[in-house]
Design an enzyme around this catalytic site. Structure first.
Site, short mmCIF file in Angstrom:
data_model
loop_
_atom_site.label_atom_id
_atom_site.label_comp_id
_atom_site.label_asym_id
_atom_site.label_seq_id
_atom_site.Cartn_x
_atom_site.Cartn_y
_atom_site.Cartn_z
N PHE A 1 0.84 -1.20 0.00
CA PHE A 1 0.00 0.00 0.00
C PHE A 1 0.88 1.25 0.00
O PHE A 1 1.79 1.39 0.80
CB PHE A 1 -0.90 -0.01 1.24
N LYS B 1 10.00 2.83 6.65
CA LYS B 1 9.36 3.09 7.93
C LYS B 1 10.08 2.37 9.06
O LYS B 1 10.25 2.92 10.16
CB LYS B 1 7.89 2.64 7.86
N MET C 1 -0.39 33.04 -22.72
CA MET C 1 0.75 32.80 -23.61
C MET C 1 0.40 31.78 -24.69
O MET C 1 0.78 31.94 -25.85
CB MET C 1 1.96 32.31 -22.79
#
Lengths: 172, 563
Positions: free
Chosen positions: B115, B165, B478
């Site tokens: 995930f 992590k 532009m």
């Protein structure tokens, strides 16, 4: 400027991800890599990339400049074929019975200075090192008899000129 | 002395060691341990919660460009990390020092399509100066030190550090040592004195030399050396878009901007000068136009820190490698004092022509519709030419760079190389936080504004007193200009039906006003500048005004059009 074959040599730190970083430089410029070999170099913990490309000299100069910009790259060089000693290696796997039934195969091995690496009941393996054209020659001669597997390595090369990496490392 | 702490705490300590006291970011699952530590360190390290990770990178860029320090941005893994990419790519092409820290899924999940897992190291490789994935907490101090060193040294750039992590949660013996060298990395090439001497000889023999200076002057802090070099040599000096503000705009030897919408004189005379001295600039295609006809008559001298830039686009006669601050200091005593008066007159004549054909109409329009140039002029007046101008990308950017006046360096912040719409609003937040004592004014078009409009939420929450000016012509101006000039006025998908911008700003509790009449402009700008808080000013400008002069893509600099 015409396209020529160049061998790019890159001396780098041996770090994860550097191959990705270097190949991205070729991808970004839409340059096809003809062959790529990475191995240890003569200096501990320093890797050596050998990359073969067919491009103009002005492109190869810029390419080498971009490669040298990478943090982990110590130095990059480019050389023409004439400025290097280079080789490729190939392995041919062939059915064992042909070694005995087709006498010509033994002549091909002998005349091309190839080596028989192993002989098993079902197959035998021939190794050939040399220039691409020499390997191709052996391939063409063996092909009519049937090649079960064929593999060729990328180019390995050493330059005729000194590259003095140890000195460069000392100067940093 | 070493102490055991978590990887997450180590990240915070490393940031503090490197002098970072401000980070921009957005939390998420894979970076939660670091955010948890931020909570503990909030009195030392301010975290600014942007409303999108892209906003975090642009804010970090704005901070870096206004201060010269390294900007820091943080995001979680997966979509958080990929949302950083636009800002990272922008920082890479504009050489902005930035360190981005991303959380990553746990090491045992790497490569499992877990995930919010993306290969951010692989994705960011082509747009970072360096990147690295940390899977072992013990690596954090050394890698963080390396990251800051690489980001700020030599030609600066963005670095991304991805930390799994588990590495954030694991403990390590913390000991910090600043990085001062890397075996394979030479940030500044050694100066070859013979090249400096060669360059001096060419410059001393030149009859019609010109200088083009780029952001290398600002990044190398060589403003004083540039001024001394220009004043002693008497050589007309033009700026690239990112070189703007390295020298005061009103300096008599400052002859304007080169490039696609630059000034007429320096562009056209590039193809008449006999020596072109490029200082810390990279001959971008927007500067050179058609390379086959660019300054072919001139000897090219290139002062450059990055060897890969030499001969990349334009072949040089003399390449002076090194930090431009050092190389200019070396060449200064070798340069003859000169004034090049008649050559300067060529620039003056071209300026008069541009003034008559373009500038006068831009600044003193006879028509009813407001021009972008007159808005810039009012900002110059109200700020005493002393604001930091942060511009987005498009027509308004070109007007800002052509008409904004600067007295101080690091005052023009814009997305040059990448041309990133959506840059200015978050970059202005970063700039204002970096230089809180200066007035920071963001100049944005209605298109780019809506690309990162959510950062009004960041302004509201932090109360950062930036001034936001949206020059609204209800067009992607532009692109519309190009459609008018090169696509037979087929305005495909460039007209914008815009919301009530003033109501939106007020919804974020930001003071806001809209002006559309000339007689209201000066007072509205003054009111904005007088405000102590953030302020939003929408100026409804002429819908189909064009930016001129212009070098059409692929045309030569000497074929610049005045209308």
């Amino acid at each position: 400027m015409e396209n020529k074959k160049f061998t790019i040599s890159v001396y780098s730190e041996n770090n994860i991800g550097l191959l990705n970083r270097i190949s991205a430089i070729f991808l970004k410029r839409h340059i096809n890599i003809e062959s790529l070999t990475v191995s240890e170099s003569e200096i501990e913990n320093v890797s050596r990339f050998i990359i073969v490309v067919r491009i103009t000299e002005s492109s190869v100069k810029k390419l080498v400049g971009q490669i040298e910009k990478q943090i982990e790259v110590i130095k990059a060089f480019y050389h023409t074929n004439e400025e290097t000693i280079y080789r490729e290696s190939a392995l041919f796997k062939i059915a064992s019975d042909l070694l005995f039934d087709e006498r010509q195969i033994q002549n091909i091995i002998k005349e091309s200075n190839s080596e028989i690496v192993t002989v098993a009941r079902d197959f035998f393996v021939i190794s050939k090192s040399g220039r691409r054209s020499e390997i191709l020659d052996v391939y063409n001669k063996l092909k009519p008899y049937g090649i079960k597997q064929f593999v060729r390595s990328g180019r390995i090369s050493v330059s005729k000129d000194e590259m003095a990496i140890s000195k460069i490392l000392k100067d940093y | 002395m070493s102490t055991k702490i978590t990887g997450a705490e180590a990240v915070i300590k490393c940031l503090l060691e490197e002098g970072a006291d401000l980070v921009y970011g957005y939390p998420g699952g894979a970076i939660m341990p670091i955010y948890d530590e931020l909570y503990k360190y909030q009195d030392k390290l301010q975290h600014v919660l942007t409303r999108h990770e892209q906003g975090a990178t642009h804010s970090a860029q704005g901070f870096a460009r206004a201060t010269g320090k390294v900007g820091v941005a943080m995001a979680t893994s997966g979509p958080g990390a990929t949302n950083l990419i636009t800002g990272i790519a922008d920082a890479q092409i504009d050489s902005t020092p930035m360190v981005c820290i991303t959380g990553q899924v746990a090491t045992h999940l790497l490569g499992s399509d877990a995930f919010q897992e993306t290969d951010i190291v692989g994705i960011s490789t082509p747009v970072t100066k360096w990147n690295f994935q940390i899977t072992d907490a013990a690596e954090i101090p050394a890698i963080m030190a390396k990251a800051f060193y690489i980001a700020r040294s030599g030609r600066p750039g963005p670095v991304l550090i991805d930390i799994t992590k588990d590495a954030q949660l694991a403990e390590l013996d913390y000991k910090y040592k600043k990085c001062t060298s890397i075996r394979s990395y030479r940030p500044i090439p050694l100066i070859d004195s013979s090249k400096v001497e060669q360059a001096a000889e060419v410059i001393n023999n030149a009859k019609k030399p010109m200088i083009v200076f780029g952001q290398g002057i600002i990044l190398g802090e060589a403003e004083a050396e540039l001024k001394a070099f220009v004043e002693k040599s008497g050589i007309p000096a033009a700026w690239t878009i990112l070189g703007l503000s390295a020298m005061p705009t009103n300096h008599p030897l400052n002859v304007g901007m080169v490039g696609m919408h630059g000034n007429y004189g320096p562009n056209v005379l590039t193809n008449e000068c006999d020596v072109l001295i490029a200082l810390g600039m990279r001959f971008d295609d927007r500067v050179t136009g058609n390379l086959a006809t660019y300054a072919k008559q001139a000897k090219i001298i290139h002062f450059e820190i990055d060897p890969a830039e030499v001969d990349k686009n334009v072949m040089t006669d003399v390449a002076v490698l090194g930090n431009v601050k050092d190389t200019l200091a070396q060449i200064l005593p070798l340069i003859n004092k000169n004034s090049h008066e008649s050559w300067h007159n060529e620039f003056k004549k071209k300026h008069e022509l541009e003034f008559e054909k373009v500038i006068n109409d831009d600044l003193n329009p006879q028509k009813e519709g407001l021009t972008m140039a007159e808005v810039l002029e009012q900002i110059n007046i109200a700020s005493n030419d002393d604001a930091v101008i942060v511009s987005d990308v498009g027509q308004h950017q070109m007007f800002a760079c052509r008409y904004a006046k600067f007295t101080q360096t690091k005052s023009n912040i814009t997305s040059g190389g990448l041309g990133t719409m959506g840059f200015a609003l978050p970059a202005a937040i970063g700039a204002k936080m970096g230089v809180p004592n200066r007035e920071v004014v963001a100049i944005i078009g209605d298109g780019g504004y809506q690309m990162t409009i959510q950062e009004l939420g960041t302004i509201f929450q932090t109360k950062v007193p930036v001034k936001i000016v949206v020059l609204n012509n209800d067009y992607l101006g532009m692109v519309r200009q190009w459609q008018q000039l090169f696509f037979d006025k087929r305005y495909a998908s460039t007209e914008m039906i815009n919301p009530d911008f003033v109501a939106i700003a007020k919804g974020y509790h930001i003071d806001a006003k809209r002006v559309s009449k000339r007689e209201d402009l000066a007072s509205a700008v003054q009111e904005m500048m007088d405000s102590k808080d953030a302020y939003f000013l929408e100026v409804c400008v002429e819908k189909e005004h064009n930016v001129f002069p212009m070098i059409p893509t692929g045309a030569s600099v000497s074929d610049m059009r005045l209308s």
